[in-house]
Write an enzyme that holds these catalytic residues in place. Structure first.
Site: not given
Length: 255
Positions: A44-45, A114-115, A155, A160
């Site tokens: 993913d990175g 993502n965020e 997710s 987390s």
């Protein structure tokens, strides 16, 4: 999806070079700027870094997982790689646009798939005020930090931090505190994707705060504004039996 021109991206220091060489021998590749699909091999990175690097080309990305989790990736199948791409489904991701101002008055912008997260820089908890669409919703949050996540990113770090998982087509954003101290029972909010969220950092000298958009970090910030943008959509390709929506649902049931 009829694809004839594909580009290949991978980490040249990868421990999986033998597998990558096998893939390179099976197919013909072109320059990234000429491609109809960009294949990213790794985790993913690796995919996120290359989305940020090449998203301006408006070319779909297809990830092949050689990492650990690979939530945004497809399983490795060297012999059916091209077939899987031809039969793939498209997920459209609208990134977050973050604008930050630091203590020197400098203003920076960055995109996040993502965020966007803000977090304390020292052992002192962060303190900040939260506005949504120009209206104060919380006069003071004391916490390790907070984040705003897209459905695709809900997710990841958001989960987390005990935030909810959002369906991909929900047109929502997660606003999630990180280890909230006061108010202790506040677990965050679900906001429409059209919302504009602003964090004003309180007591920046004693309680310095940093901010990140995915992996891009900014130090000693005084305020952060976050909103979704449809100006730079990202197209991700997924195998027809391994869609991102299916994975998001599976994750909610402990998959």
């Amino acid at each position: 999806m009829n694809i004839n021109k594909i580009a290949l991206i991978y980490n040249h220091n990868s421990k999986h070079l033998a597998i990558i060489e096998e893939i390179k021998q099976l197919y013909n590749y072109c320059k990234i700027e000429e491609a109809e699909v960009i294949i990213v091999i790794g985790g993913d990175g690796e995919l996120l870094h290359n989305i940020h690097r090449y998203m301006h080309l408006n070319i779909p990305f297809y990830g092949v997982n050689l990492g650990s989790l690979g939530f945004l990736m497809n399983p490795l199948d060297t012999k059916k790689l091209l077939q899987n791409i031809h039969e793939s489904t498209v997920s459209i991701l609208n990134p977050l646009l973050m604008q930050v101002e630091d203590t020197s008055g400098q203003i920076y912008t960055a995109l996040a798939i993502n965020e966007v997260s803000i977090f304390r820089k020292t052992n002192q908890a962060a303190k900040f005020r939260i506005e949504v669409n120009g209206i104060e919703r919380m006069s003071e949050l004391v916490a390790d930090g907070a984040l705003v996540a897209t459905p695709a990113g809900s997710s990841a770090y958001n989960l987390s931090a005990s935030g909810p998982i959002l369906p991909l087509e929900s047109n929502m954003l997660c606003l999630t505190p990180i280890c909230s101290f006061r108010p202790r029972r506040w677990h965050g909010a679900l906001l429409l994707s059209s919302a504009t969220i602003k964090f004003e950092i309180l007591n920046t000298n004693k309680r310095p705060v940093n901010a990140t958009a995915d992996f891009q970090e900014f130090n000693n910030i005084t305020n952060v504004t976050v909103k979704s943008t449809k100006d730079k959509p990202v197209k991700l390709l997924f195998n027809k039996n391994h869609t991102l929506e299916d994975r998001i649902i599976k994750e909610q049931f402990g998959g």
